[in-house]
Each structure stands twice: as structure tokens, then as C-alpha cells.
Design an enzyme around this catalytic site. Structure first.
Site: not given
Length: 817
Positions: A71, A115, A25
Site C-alpha cells: 500500500h 503501543y 481507494r
């Protein structure tokens, strides 16, 4: 059921968790410089065909693929990582080409993933080049349904190119971005000279290159970071001073330090201006747009831009430190690496990728050559091949017949059987022969790569050179040779003459001496400081910008600042409160002030208190003064420090009281004492009398004592009329005090060529020559120096040093008007 202790289980579980955070990570792999989430994003975009030369895809689709396939974390974490990879102010060379709102340097969040649209950049395509040629290892994804690469076969030293930051369990990483051209120059140098030192590499890799540009000073901190993996560097924003049409100036910030929120910087500057910690600013606005950053700070007239810039660097994050910690994962182990190790790991990765790619290509070419060899033999014996095939009852029989007759392999025999009749033409025959010859050349080349280290190095060199030529950009960050903190702001400020004024209520200011004109004796003066009711000027000093202003308080403390640090204001302005400069106690006031350039060993401070106590101490004892001040003299609770003078061992001093008494004595009568001593008796005071002034004699030019009273009367007296006495006596008459003259204001040593500036409680200022003041006897009252209005008194005066100002002709009628 097995029994285990809680302690052992906690150790085991926490170790597994910490390793998961470190490797899976927070800490990037040294080879491709990517954390798992970034690697999975690029791989998912590659699998989607979301390349730089294809159309954009919705970010939500990319995020969905990443979390669904590779993931197993939240979508917000993946989207945040995707957004950062597209931000030009976060990445030196962005790896994602974003379309839509991807956030701003002001800290504005990106638009929702539904968006925005994304695709890979041209540079990031080099991270996945040759991925399909078995160049890296693959592993199962989290549910064992798909495969994902453990590392990308990148051609770019991304760990140093874009840098990284991350906090794991018990360790962290913080690596600044660098310039691609410099990195590849250093990498190529290491490739050609593996025994080179880090100093050799630093010839090519000058230092960090931040996407927000700015100024960077590395110095020993950068050298330590490159040699040990840990160090610290300074980053400064870029400011410039612009001249406005009205004669004022503006400070413009055009570049800010890396990872700094611009809005937070503007808010911090506004807060400092509001608190009075940065003075001289009339307006602050943010004019930044798509073209770049532009923070404008308009200055008041007379404000020194360099001092305000220095305050911005000191009190805001316009100057910040960047702590370098080059921690990365190598072989599933976190390591603190130096510059050479990072580049060496990258080169080793490139060597392994090229070897594996070459083996893949060699195997493919050898298989093709094997087939072409069979086709070539078949075409040379086409009639016999056709006869065997026609005589066979099925395909297997035909394949076995060919293998038996021509010793073909099974693959060759099958290729002959799969060959179309079109390949039997002479033209196709020639093509097969040409392809076979070309394949043999490739096989020879691939084998040379695997067998010859120099050929392998040349391949690495050519690929890195190609990357440098195609993707490198000019350096943005300017590297400084000198630590900006070593640059003395005083060097940028002219050593002009100035006047320091301090009011009874503690308002202080600095004004250019040229703002005052000389007038004739008896003139009413020009308008001085505009103060509030009940306030008036009590300290008036002529000095210059580079001198020290040494301030002594009524409680015996000392503060030291530079004259140019006092806020500049116009002649009639009130100034800033002394509390903005010094940490005074509630009932503490400034008793006296001195200006000096050096704290000399053979010079002394002579302290004089209201109760007639004196103390002589070496000035060198006061050289080191804390910002919070130091104790200058010890006094009784009912005593007050009224003045401090600079003297030498053979100086003589005169103490003057408000009732007109004075005593002249040698400073040697007061032995030199320590900094916190209380001193000895200087004069025996009569009832209701107190010391108002202490002056020093010994100047060959200034041999006259100028005494001025509160009523505006003054006189000159030859110093010989004040006989030398032993300290501690009652003294003699110095000025005859009457109701008309008022109490004695003070005395100074003058010559006939000197000039003085006199201030009144009505805030009038008159500048006159000493020669206009009558030279009279010791026991006289003197002459009127300034016309006083009702309830107006003289409150302060001082000598004017040589300033080169021409004296205008001003007559009485002009002054009255």
C-alpha cells in the site's frame, strides 16, 4: 515531441485519477466487501502468520509490512483503517483483535501504533481460507516485486455484514451493517431459489443490525434501499425513565445511533439545556463505563419525562437518519446494487472460488494418483524393477529402462527411483494401496463438483451453514414496525386539569389545578406566584393538558401550542419566559388567551380592541397556524387587541369599559369577515374611556354577569338588566365606579354554582364560589371580594371548571394565620 491540448490532457488525467480513487481507494469490491487498504492489511497479517490462535504482534510491524509491500500511502491512513477494523462500536463483527487503546465511542483517538498490538480474529481467518489453492487472481504490487490478491476468497458476505462508507470522485457509498445469521439465511434462500424476489429475501434479512444496537425504523425507505440501492432509515437511541427515591425521575440513555460521537451528544444536550430549549432538567452526567453506555438526565420535580425525551429526539442526534447508498465495484466498474444483486455477486464469487479450489485439489490428487499408480505397479513387480535398476550404470539409464519396460511416465519412474527401501515392506505396500483407493474417491468427488451443479450448490450450502453456526450472534438493533415520528407524544400525557398563568412581563407556567383550594369569601388567600418587583399575573386560565392554548398578541398575531407544551412549575414558581415558546417581537405582548380542542367550522372568533372595534371570523380560518404565528386581525397603529372570544352565529356579546359602561348586541350585527380584516365599530367610547372586557351570552346556565373592579369589589347582575342594543352605540351603565372600587377590571358570564379564582398584583390567589357574591342591580358598586393590602389591586380572574376537588373547611382565623 507530440503536441496535445490541455483540455484533452486534463480529461485523460482526471479520468485516470477518478478511476484510481473509485477502484483503488474509496469503493469496496462487492465480492469480499473490502477496500484495498483493508484487504492488504488482512493479507499482510496472513503472510506474517498473525492469526487468531497465535500471539499478538505490534501494530507498527503490521503497518510497516502493509505500506512497504502493498500500500503506497501514509502509515496513518493504514493504521486508522486497522484501528477501525478492531473497534467493536464501528464494526458489527470486528476483523482485527486489538490489544491496547484502540479509541472510544467518545471520539478518543487510538494510542500510537508502537503501543498497540493486533492479530486477526477467528472470523477474519475465513476471509483468507484456501488462498493458497489458486482460488483468486494475484497481481503485482506497486513496485512489481511481490504479488498480492485482487480479492479475498471470503466465505462471509462482508459488504453487508460490516457495511462500509466512502466518498470517491462523483460518487459515494454508505451501506449499513447487518446480522450474519440473517444474511446467510437470505443467501441460502437465494441459492435454493434463484428466481426469488427481494420481498422474499426481506423475510430473512429484516434490516440493518448496528454494533451500537439502538432502534431502527426502515419502512418504505429500507424497502427502497433494498430494491433500488438507495433509501433512508431512521435510527433512535434507547432511553428509559427511572424512578428516584425522592419522587423525581431520571432519563437514562443506554444505546445511541450508529457512528454517533457520545461526547458530542452529551455536549449538545448540555447546550440545549443551557439555552433553555430543553427545560425541566436538574442535572446531566455521563456514567458510561466498560459495561455500556449510560447518560443520565435528572429531571426537576413535576417535569414530564416524555416531553423531554421527545425534545431530545427532535433537537439532538439521538434520532438520526441513515442514508443507504449501496455502491460497490464489480468487474472494475462501480455499480449501484440492490439487495439481490449484492448477494448474487457474493454467491457467484463463492461458486468461482470453490470451482478453482476444486480444480486445484483435483489436479493435486490426479498427480498423486499418477505416482501411486506407478508405485503400485513397481511393488507388484519389485524383483524385475530392482534388476533393471542394478543393471543400470546411472539414474538416467535406470529411469529410461523402467519407462521402456513398464511404460512409466518420467514422473512415475523418478518417484520409483526416489522411493526408500522401507517402502518395500508389506505394510508400506498396503498403505500405498489404501492411499491410492482414497485418492481415487477424492478424484471422483472433485469431478462431481465440477460436473454436477447440485453437488456444487451443496458444497456452497454446507460451507455457509458452517459459518452461520460458528460465527452468528444475536441481533442487537431492535426493528420498529411503526415510524417513531408517527407516535404522538400527547398519547403518553394524561389529560389532567391545569392552570395556565401569564405575568405582565411574559412569564408563563402550567400548574395542576389540584394545587389550589377553595376558600370562603373575604379570605386573604394562599401564596401564589413569586414574581419580581413590578411584575404581576394578568392572565389566568383553567384548562387541560390536551387542549390547544391559542395566544393572541397586542399586535393582532395568533400563536397556537398545546397546553402540555407549557413548562410545568409549582404554584409559587415564576415559570418560563414566553420568549422560550413564541417568537414575539420586542414590544409585543400577549393580549389574551383561549383554550380549545377543535377549530370548528360553525364557530367564530370575536375580536375586541381597546378602541372599541370588533371582528367576527370563522375559527376554521385559524386552524393552520405556523410556528412563527399568523396575522389574526388588522388594526390601526394606535389600537391594541385586548381580547378574543369564541362565539356562534346567534351569540350575543357584551363589551365593558373601564369607566363602567357596557353595550349588549347580537354577533350577527358584525358580519363574518376574513382572517386579516380589521372589523367594525362595536361601541362608541366616551373620552378617556376604553374597552377592558368582552363577554359572550347565550349559555342557558350562565345567565348572570359577574363584574369585578381593580379595588377587589364585585357583583352579579342578571343579564336581563342589560338590554339588547345595536352595535356601535354608547351603551349603558354596567357598574358604578368610585375611588373605593377603582376602575372596572372586567366581566364574565357565571351561574350561582360556579367558582372563580381571583388574583391580585400582590400575588395572592383566592378561590371562591359565585353564590357568595351578591346579586345586585346594574348601576351598583358591588361588595368586597378580597381584602387588599396598600397599593394592591385585582389583576385577573377566571372561572374554575369542574375538577372534582374536595373543598376543605378553612375559616377566617386559619386564613389570617
Amino acid at each position: 515531441m507530440a503536441q496535445i491540448t490541455i483540455e484533452e490532457e486534463l480529461k485523460k488525467s482526471y479520468l485516470e485519477y477518478s478511476l484510481s480513487v473509485i477502484i483503488g481507494r474509496a469503493i469496496p469490491d462487492v465480492r469480499d466487501g473490502l477496500k484495498p487498504v483493508h484487504r492488504r492489511i488482512l493479507y499482510a497479517m496472513h503472510e506474517l502468520g498473525n492469526h487468531y490462535n497465535r500471539s499478538y504482534k505490534k501494530s507498527a510491524r503490521i503497518v510497516g509490512d502493509v505500506i512497504g509491500k502493498y500500500h503506497p500511502h501514509g502509515d496513518s491512513a493504514v493504521y486508522d483503517a486497522l484501528v477501525r477494523m478492531a473497534q467493536g462500536f464501528s464494526m458489527r463483527d470486528p476483523l482485527v483483535d486489538g490489544q491496547g487503546n484502540f479509541g472510544s465511542i467518545d471520539g478518543d483517538a487510538a494510542a500510537a501504533m508502537r503501543y498497540t498490538e493486533s492479530r486477526m480474529t477467528r472470523l477474519s481467518s475465513e476471509f483468507l481460507a484456501d488462498l493458497e489453492k489458486n482460488t483468486v487472481d494475484f497481481r503485482d504490487n506497486y513496485d512489481n516485486s511481490l504479488q498480492e490478491p485482487t480479492v479475498l476468497p471470503t466465505k462471509v458476505p462482508n459488504l453487508l455484514l460490516n457495511g462500509t462508507t466512502g466518498i470517491a470522485v462523483g460518487m459515494a457509498t454508505n451501506i449499513p451493517p447487518h446480522n450474519l445469521r440473517e444474511l446467510l439465511n437470505g443467501t441460502l434462500h437465494l441459492l435454493d431459489a434463484p428466481e426469488c424476489t427481494i420481498d422474499d429475501l426481506m423475510v430473512h434479512i429484516k434490516g440493518p443490525d448496528f454494533p451500537t444496537a439502538a432502534l431502527c425504523f426502515g419502512g418504505k425507505g429500507l424497502e427502497e434501499a433494498y430494491k433500488t440501492g438507495r433509501g433512508s432509515i431512521k435510527i433512535r437511541g434507547v432511553v428509559a425513565v427511572e424512578e428516584l427515591k425522592n419522587g423525581r425521575q431520571s432519563i437514562v440513555v443506554s444505546e445511541i445511533p450508529y457512528a454517533l460521537n457520545k461526547s458530542s451528544l452529551v455536549e449538545k444536550i448540555a447546550l440545549l439545556i443551557g439555552e433553555g430549549r430543553i427545560e425541566g432538567v436538574s442535572d446531566l452526567r455521563d456514567e458510561s463505563d466498560r459495561k455500556g453506555i449510560r447518560i443520565v438526565i435528572d429531571l426537576k420535580r413535576g417535569a414530564i419525562a416524555d416531553i423531554i425525551i421527545n425534545s431530545l429526539y427532535k433537537f439532538t442526534q439521538l434520532e438520526t437518519s441513515f442514508g443507504i447508498n449501496m455502491m460497490a465495484v464489480s468487474g472494475n466498474r462501480p455499480m449501484l446494487m440492490n439487495l439481490k444483486q449484492v448477494l448474487s455477486f457474493f454467491l457467484e464469487h463463492r461458486r468461482e472460488v470453490i470451482i478453482r479450489r476444486t480444480r486445484f485439489d483435483l489436479d493435486k490428487c490426479e498427480k498423486r494418483a499418477h505416482i501411486l499408480e506407478g508405485l503400485r505397479i513397481a511393488l507388484d513387480n519389485i524383483d524385475e524393477v530392482v534388476k533393471i535398476i542394478r543393471a543400470s550404470s546411472n539414474g538416467d539409464e535406470a529411469r529410461l529402462g523402467l519407462m521402456a519396460r513398464f511404460e512409466f511416465s518420467k514422473v512415475q519412474a523418478q518417484a520409483i527411483l526416489d522411493m526408500r527401501l522401507q517402502r518395500l515392506t508389506n505394510l508400506e505396500h498396503e498403505k500405498i494401496l489404501e492411499e491410492y483407493a482414497e485418492i481415487l474417491k477424492k478424484i471422483e468427488y472433485f469431478k462431481s463438483i465440477l460436473e454436477n451443479e447440485e453437488v456444487l450448490k451443496s458444497v456452497i450450502r454446507d460451507e455457509l451453514t458452517e459459518i452461520k453456526e460458528n460465527y452468528s450472534t444475536p441481533r442487537k438493533t431492535v426493528l420498529l414496525d411503526q415510524n417513531p415520528n408517527d407516535i404522538d407524544i400527547e398519547d403518553l400525557i394524561p389529560d389532567d386539569d391545569a392552570v395556565i398563568t401569564l405575568s405582565r412581563r411574559g412569564y408563563i407556567k402550567r400548574t395542576p389545578l389540584s394545587n389550589y383550594h377553595q376558600q370562603k369569601r373575604g379570605g386573604k388567600g394562599i401564596a401564589g406566584v413569586q414574581t419580581k418587583d413590578g411584575d404581576f399575573i394578568h392572565t389566568f386560565l383553567t384548562t387541560s393538558n390536551h387542549q390547544y392554548l391559542v395566544l393572541f398578541t397586542s399586535k393582532g398575531k395568533m400563536f397556537k401550542i398545546k397546553v402540555h407544551q407549557v413548562p410545568e412549575a409549582s404554584r409559587i414558581a415564576r415559570g418560563a419566559h414566553i420568549a422560550n415558546l413564541l417568537p414575539l417581537e420586542k414590544d409585543e405582548t400577549i393580549a389574551t388567551a383561549l383554550t380549545m380542542r377543535e377549530f370548528e367550522e360553525d364557530r367564530f372568533f370575536l375580536f375586541v380592541t381597546k378602541k372599541g372595534m370588533i371582528k367576527r371570523s370563522s375559527i376554521a380560518l385559524y386552524r393552520n397556524c405556523r410556528q412563527s404565528g399568523i396575522r389574526a386581525v388588522a388594526m390601526k397603529e394606535d389600537d391594541v387587541l385586548i381580547t378574543v372570544k369564541q362565539v356562534s352565529a346567534d351569540s350575543e356579546a357584551i363589551l365593558v369599559t373601564k369607566n363602567g359602561t357596557s353595550i349588549r348586541f347580537s354577533c350577527q350585527d358584525a358580519r363574518s369577515m376574513g382572517r386579516v380584516a380589521s372589523g367594525v365599530k362595536g361601541i362608541a367610547l366616551r373620552p378617556k374611556d376604553e374597552v377592558v372586557s368582552g363577554v359572550v351570552t347565550g349559555d342557558e346556565e350562565r345567565t348572570q354577569l359577574l363584574t369585578i373592579s381593580e379595588g377587589g369589589y364585585g357583583k352579579r347582575t342578571k343579564i336581563e338588566q342589560h338590554r339588547l342594543q345595536t352595535r356601535g352605540g354608547k351603551g349603558i351603565i354596567s357598574m358604578r365606579v368610585t375611588t373605593k372600587t377603582g376602575k372596572v377590571l372586567g366581566s364574565i358570564m357565571v351561574s350561582a354554582d360556579d367558582e372563580v379564582v381571583l388574583l391580585t398584583s400582590g400575588n395572592k390567589i383566592i378561590r371562591l364560589g359565585v353564590k357568595d357574591v351578591s346579586l345586585v342591580g346594574r348601576a351598583t358598586q358591588g361588595v368586597r371580594l378580597v381584602k387588599m393590602a396598600d397599593n394592591d389591586n385585582a389583576v385577573g380572574f377566571d372561572l374554575v371548571m369542574d375538577d372534582g376537588i374536595e373543598v376543605p373547611e378553612i375559616d377566617e382565623s386559619e386564613t389570617e394565620s
